[in-house]
Structures are given as structure tokens and as C-alpha cells.
Design a protein around this motif. Structure first.
Motif, PDB file in Angstrom:
ATOM      1  N   LEU A 130      -4.978 -39.411  19.571  1.00 52.80           N
ATOM      2  CA  LEU A 130      -3.929 -39.408  18.825  1.00 52.80           C
ATOM      3  C   LEU A 130      -3.834 -39.085  16.920  1.00 52.80           C
ATOM      4  O   LEU A 130      -4.854 -39.498  16.464  1.00 52.80           O
ATOM      5  CB  LEU A 130      -3.104 -41.535  18.865  1.00 52.80           C
ATOM      6  CG  LEU A 130      -2.738 -41.736  20.072  1.00 52.80           C
ATOM      7  CD1 LEU A 130      -3.694 -42.905  20.508  1.00 52.80           C
ATOM      8  CD2 LEU A 130      -2.161 -41.374  20.538  1.00 52.80           C
ATOM      9  N   GLU A 131      -2.281 -38.960  16.670  1.00 56.11           N
ATOM     10  CA  GLU A 131      -2.074 -38.716  15.700  1.00 56.11           C
ATOM     11  C   GLU A 131      -1.316 -40.212  15.010  1.00 56.11           C
ATOM     12  O   GLU A 131      -0.064 -39.840  15.611  1.00 56.11           O
ATOM     13  CB  GLU A 131      -1.505 -37.517  15.215  1.00 56.11           C
ATOM     14  CG  GLU A 131      -2.694 -36.268  15.356  1.00 56.11           C
ATOM     15  CD  GLU A 131      -1.309 -34.697  15.233  1.00 56.11           C
ATOM     16  OE1 GLU A 131      -0.797 -35.062  15.447  1.00 56.11           O
ATOM     17  OE2 GLU A 131      -2.355 -33.867  14.895  1.00 56.11           O
ATOM     18  N   LEU A 132      -1.850 -41.152  14.613  1.00 51.75           N
ATOM     19  CA  LEU A 132      -1.573 -41.686  14.746  1.00 51.75           C
ATOM     20  C   LEU A 132      -0.564 -42.369  13.151  1.00 51.75           C
ATOM     21  O   LEU A 132      -1.805 -42.274  12.125  1.00 51.75           O
ATOM     22  CB  LEU A 132      -1.695 -43.216  15.232  1.00 51.75           C
ATOM     23  CG  LEU A 132      -2.324 -43.725  16.328  1.00 51.75           C
ATOM     24  CD1 LEU A 132      -2.949 -44.697  16.738  1.00 51.75           C
ATOM     25  CD2 LEU A 132      -1.193 -43.502  17.321  1.00 51.75           C
ATOM     26  N   PRO A 133       0.610 -42.045  12.275  1.00 49.86           N
ATOM     27  CA  PRO A 133       1.719 -42.792  11.463  1.00 49.86           C
ATOM     28  C   PRO A 133       0.907 -43.646  10.797  1.00 49.86           C
ATOM     29  O   PRO A 133       0.686 -45.499  11.500  1.00 49.86           O
ATOM     30  CB  PRO A 133       2.624 -42.240  11.150  1.00 49.86           C
ATOM     31  CG  PRO A 133       2.659 -41.534  12.481  1.00 49.86           C
ATOM     32  CD  PRO A 133       1.112 -41.708  13.598  1.00 49.86           C
ATOM     33  N   GLY A 134       0.351 -44.203   9.447  1.00 52.11           N
ATOM     34  CA  GLY A 134       0.200 -45.381   8.595  1.00 52.11           C
ATOM     35  C   GLY A 134      -0.877 -46.051   9.955  1.00 52.11           C
ATOM     36  O   GLY A 134      -1.225 -47.257  10.004  1.00 52.11           O
ATOM     37  N   LEU A 135      -1.966 -45.682  10.293  1.00 47.00           N
ATOM     38  CA  LEU A 135      -2.366 -45.572  10.527  1.00 47.00           C
ATOM     39  C   LEU A 135      -3.845 -46.291   9.550  1.00 47.00           C
ATOM     40  O   LEU A 135      -4.223 -45.314   9.083  1.00 47.00           O
ATOM     41  CB  LEU A 135      -3.737 -44.776  11.651  1.00 47.00           C
ATOM     42  CG  LEU A 135      -4.996 -46.062  12.314  1.00 47.00           C
ATOM     43  CD1 LEU A 135      -4.526 -47.447  12.882  1.00 47.00           C
ATOM     44  CD2 LEU A 135      -5.749 -44.806  13.248  1.00 47.00           C
ATOM     45  N   PRO A 160       6.200 -61.745  14.103  1.00 41.44           N
ATOM     46  CA  PRO A 160       6.235 -60.744  12.022  1.00 41.44           C
ATOM     47  C   PRO A 160       4.190 -60.324  12.341  1.00 41.44           C
ATOM     48  O   PRO A 160       3.105 -61.164  11.184  1.00 41.44           O
ATOM     49  CB  PRO A 160       6.514 -62.029  11.344  1.00 41.44           C
ATOM     50  CG  PRO A 160       6.021 -63.317  12.425  1.00 41.44           C
ATOM     51  CD  PRO A 160       6.655 -63.161  13.149  1.00 41.44           C
ATOM     52  N   ILE A 161       3.627 -59.976  12.957  1.00 37.37           N
ATOM     53  CA  ILE A 161       2.615 -59.432  13.418  1.00 37.37           C
ATOM     54  C   ILE A 161       2.157 -58.837  12.128  1.00 37.37           C
ATOM     55  O   ILE A 161       1.269 -58.919  11.450  1.00 37.37           O
ATOM     56  CB  ILE A 161       2.422 -58.856  14.964  1.00 37.37           C
ATOM     57  CG1 ILE A 161       3.087 -59.413  16.033  1.00 37.37           C
ATOM     58  CG2 ILE A 161       0.842 -58.308  14.850  1.00 37.37           C
ATOM     59  CD1 ILE A 161       2.485 -61.098  15.854  1.00 37.37           C
ATOM     60  N   ALA A 162       2.996 -57.048  11.839  1.00 35.11           N
ATOM     61  CA  ALA A 162       2.461 -56.887  11.120  1.00 35.11           C
ATOM     62  C   ALA A 162       2.694 -57.631   9.872  1.00 35.11           C
ATOM     63  O   ALA A 162       1.773 -57.738   8.665  1.00 35.11           O
ATOM     64  CB  ALA A 162       3.668 -55.263  10.559  1.00 35.11           C
ATOM     65  N   ALA A 163       3.769 -58.493   9.301  1.00 34.98           N
ATOM     66  CA  ALA A 163       3.509 -59.138   8.123  1.00 34.98           C
ATOM     67  C   ALA A 163       2.096 -59.995   7.948  1.00 34.98           C
ATOM     68  O   ALA A 163       1.960 -60.117   6.742  1.00 34.98           O
ATOM     69  CB  ALA A 163       5.485 -60.195   8.370  1.00 34.98           C
ATOM     70  N   GLU A 164       1.908 -60.893   8.878  1.00 36.02           N
ATOM     71  CA  GLU A 164       0.447 -61.713   8.942  1.00 36.02           C
ATOM     72  C   GLU A 164      -0.236 -60.767   8.250  1.00 36.02           C
ATOM     73  O   GLU A 164      -1.388 -61.290   8.209  1.00 36.02           O
ATOM     74  CB  GLU A 164       0.399 -62.404  10.262  1.00 36.02           C
ATOM     75  CG  GLU A 164       1.888 -63.395  10.692  1.00 36.02           C
ATOM     76  CD  GLU A 164       1.907 -64.543  11.495  1.00 36.02           C
ATOM     77  OE1 GLU A 164       0.903 -64.425  12.176  1.00 36.02           O
ATOM     78  OE2 GLU A 164       2.543 -65.319  12.117  1.00 36.02           O
ATOM     79  N   GLY A 184      -5.143 -54.138  13.917  1.00 36.64           N
ATOM     80  CA  GLY A 184      -4.960 -53.097  12.537  1.00 36.64           C
ATOM     81  C   GLY A 184      -3.000 -52.204  13.062  1.00 36.64           C
ATOM     82  O   GLY A 184      -2.314 -52.889  14.737  1.00 36.64           O
ATOM     83  N   LEU A 185      -2.651 -51.718  12.219  1.00 42.22           N
ATOM     84  CA  LEU A 185      -1.122 -51.629  12.272  1.00 42.22           C
ATOM     85  C   LEU A 185      -1.193 -49.851  12.450  1.00 42.22           C
ATOM     86  O   LEU A 185      -2.351 -49.173  12.263  1.00 42.22           O
ATOM     87  CB  LEU A 185      -0.280 -51.675  11.753  1.00 42.22           C
ATOM     88  CG  LEU A 185      -0.671 -53.517  10.783  1.00 42.22           C
ATOM     89  CD1 LEU A 185       0.604 -53.676   9.809  1.00 42.22           C
ATOM     90  CD2 LEU A 185      -0.181 -54.199  12.683  1.00 42.22           C
TER      91      LEU A 185
END
Length: 390
Positions: A130-135, A160-164, A184-185
Motif C-alpha cells: 500500500l501507498e498510504l498518504p500521511g503514514l 476522536p482516534i486521531a486526536a488522542e 498509527g494513522l
């Protein structure tokens, strides 16, 4: 000295007539603007449907893909034997293969307990498929038990998974009644079939879906050697593999998904119908305005015909009015549509963007819509007989 008829011919008669009745002009502009907004919104949602439906198609690393002949679209894949994928590995031009597991899981929001379906993708981390943007976290971390990556462009329903996670705290949630850790995000976004997604290893996927077996995969990615022709490899694989799998190049795979949403779901029909409704509504409004204007000025048109002006000249005046209405209605319509694109895009997380091609196409469509209405209204002008009017 200019002839009076020549001077009259150069006057902007269409604009002068429209400007005379300002309330009627404003109603006409509002009607055209409404039609423009409706058409642009329908076209925007339709294109966002296509763009969002193929996010994974475009961010997977492959030249040719295998999938079950029973798979209709990517959200609900049907598994097939991984033996087909390793059979493909022996074909000329094939460099490597990678199995992909996918399915809808049950996500429990860790803050309010609400349950929402989420798209789960399982990969072999060593394949790097996978080419994952923002990884920012290596895909290899998902090899640890119950570790997943979360799409921060998912809808807010998941919490709010990303914020935490960015705040530095540990983030755990429940997926398919099993506790998982978000480590990770990445950024892909939603579609009409996917509200959110997580990516994990193939081993974790099989833990989350215990009824699945390792030998049954959902997609098979095939990478080719440099210089190999994807179309030729596709044709060779189609000839050698059994009929329980389908073989597509990248462009084939994307086109198939777009065709599914456009043809085999009611969504594509609804958006196309909305465009037609916008055209019909706009045409009726413009026709009524122009017909009423022609009727009000019928003595003037009859006078011009008595002075020697042809039906063609009078038709140009009505077409001029239609073009003015199209332009004046288009400008506020496209401005409002731009604002609605931004509002709807933030609310739905869909890729709603105005393109120059779409804006120009709708302007041409608006001109055609108003011109058609003008041609219908011209019948009244052609029927005007000076002897009858006076």
C-alpha cells in the motif's frame, strides 16, 4: 450618417427589454441560478462517488489484480483460493504477488459505545502493498498482535482516534469484540460504501475474523518486471487460470468499480436524474420569463417586422436575452455551489472539488438550456402579424 435601421440593429435590445422589468429579471436569474446549483451539486456528488470508490484501487501497489468472479465491488469481496495467486507467480513477466484480505468489521466507539461498521484490510507487512498518504508509522508495526492503523480521514462516528493518538496517549478500541491498539494513522478517506477503515497484518485480520482461513484471500496483487506489458500478462493469466477468478489491469479494475456504482446501484441513476431535473426546471423558468416578455412586447416586435426587420433579427434579440439570463444566473449559481462543495465535503469527508472542466461544461449546458427555451418562445415572435396587432 447612419441609417436609423442600422442604428437600431446595434442597440442591445435584449438587455434593454430584460432590464425594464427588474422583478421579472431577478426571478429569472434566481431560476437559472437554482438550476445551475442543482446540476453542479449532482455532478459533484456523482464524481465524488467515482473518485472515492476507487481510493484503494489507486493506492495499492500492483500492475494486475486477481479477484473472485463473484466479487461485485471492493466493499463486499468474495474470497478465493490463494493457490490462484501463486499460480500467477509462474507466468512470464510476473515479479511478485501479494495477498490481500478485506471485509467489514464491527467497530465500537471507545467514547460512547456506539457500534459502526468499518472496512478492515489485512496485508503481509513485508509485501508493502500500500501507498498510504500521511503514514508516519511503519506498516511492520501491525505485525504485533492486535495492532492496527486507523484512517484519520474516517467519519467522526468512530471517535476522536486521531486526536488522542497525536496527543501521545494510548488508543484502544473494540473491533469485532476484540480489543485492538491503534498505533498509527494514514489518510485515505470515505466513500459511499466505506465510512472508515483500518489496516492491519494478515495474522491480525485472521484473529479479527476467526471464521476466515488463511488460504482464502479477497484480492491478489501482481507486480510485473520492468518493461512487462500488463495487458499481455492479463490475457495470459486469463487463459491459464480457472474461471473462478477475474484478472484485471489497474485501469480495468478502476473502470469496473466505477461502472458498478454508475450502472448497478441506484445512486448513479439518482444523480443523473437530478441533472435532468435541473435542466428541466431551468428550461421551464427561462421559457416562462421569455414567453411573458415576448408577449408583453409583441406590439414592438410587430412594429419592427412592419419596418422590415426579419424574423431572424427578432430571433437574435430573444437569443440575446437567453444568453444574458444564462450568464447572470450562472455566476451566482457557481459561486453558491462552490460554498456548498466545501460545506458538504467537510460534512461527508468526500472529495467534492470544483473542476474547470465541470464549471465550463455546466456553463455551456446553461447556455444551451436557455437557448432552447428561447427557441420555444420564438414561435410567438414568428407568429406576430403587424396587421393583427394593430
Amino acid at each position: 450618417m447612419n441609417h436609423p435601421l442600422a442604428t437600431l440593429a446595434r442597440l442591445p435590445l435584449g438587455w434593454l427589454q430584460l432590464r425594464k422589468d427588474k422583478p421579472r429579471l431577478l426571478v429569472a436569474i434566481a431560476g437559472v441560478a437554482f438550476a445551475v446549483i442543482l446540476i453542479l451539486m449532482q455532478l459533484g456528488f456523482r464524481e465524488s462517488m467515482f473518485a472515492s470508490a476507487v481510493r484503494y484501487h489507486e493506492h495499492l501497489r500492483y500492475d494486475v489484480v486477481l479477484l473472485s468472479s463473484e466479487t461485485a465491488f471492493i466493499v463486499q469481496p468474495h474470497p478465493f483460493s490463494s493457490r490462484r495467486l501463486y499460480q500467477a507467480l509462474g507466468a512470464p513477466g510476473v515479479a511478485s504477488v501479494a495477498p490481500i484480505y478485506a471485509g467489514l468489521g464491527d467497530w465500537r466507539n471507545p467514547h460512547n459505545g456506539d457500534r459502526t461498521s468499518i472496512y478492515v484490510v489485512g496485508v503481509r507487512p513485508e509485501d508493502d502493498p500500500l501507498e498510504l498518504p500521511g503514514l508516519a508509522v511503519p506498516l511492520g508495526r501491525t505485525a504485533l498482535a492486535d495492532f492496527v492503523l486507523f484512517d484519520e480521514a474516517s467519519r467522526p462516528d468512530y471517535g476522536p482516534i486521531a486526536a488522542e493518538l497525536r496527543a501521545g496517549g494510548p488508543v484502544t478500541a473494540e473491533l469485532n469484540n476484540r480489543e485492538v491498539s491503534v498505533v498509527g494513522l494514514f489518510q485515505l478517506g470515505t466513500s459511499f460504501g466505506i465510512s472508515g477503515s483500518v489496516i492491519t497484518s494478515d495474522a491480525n485480520f485472521l484473529r479479527l475474523f476467526p471464521f476466515r482461513t488463511r488460504g482464502l484471500i479477497d484480492f491478489g496483487l501482481v507486480r510485473l518486471h520492468p518493461g512487462a506489458d500488463p495487458d499481455r500478462v492479463r490475457d495470459a493469466l486469463r487463459a491459464s487460470l480457472p474461471g473462478d477468478v477475474l484478472v484485471f489491469t489497474r485501469s480495468d479494475f478502476i473502470a469496473r468499480e466505477r461502472t458498478y456504482w454508475d450502472t448497478y446501484t441506484p445512486i448513479g441513476y439518482v444523480f443523473a436524474f437530478g441533472v435532468m431535473i435541473g435542466l428541466v426546471v431551468g428550461s421551464i423558468i427561462v421559457y416562462q420569463i421569455l414567453f411573458a416578455d415576448v408577449t408583453d412586447h409583441l406590439p414592438e416586435y410587430a412594429t419592427l417586422k412592419a419596418m422590415g426587420y426579419s424574423d431572424t433579427f427578432l430571433g437574435v434579440v430573444v437569443i440575446q436575452q437567453a444568453s444574458i439570463l444564462a450568464t447572470l444566473g450562472y455566476l451566482p449559481g457557481v459561486a453558491i455551489a462552490l460554498g456548498l462543495y466545501q460545506t458538504a465535503g467537510r460534512a461527508t469527508r468526500l472529495p467534492l472539488e470544483m473542476t474547470w472542466e465541470r464549471a465550463a461544461g455546466v456553463f455551456v449546458l446553461t447556455l444551451a438550456m436557455c437557448s432552447l427555451s428561447a427557441l420555444m418562445a420564438l414561435r410567438k415572435v414568428r407568429a406576430a402579424d403587424p396587421a393583427d396587432v394593430f
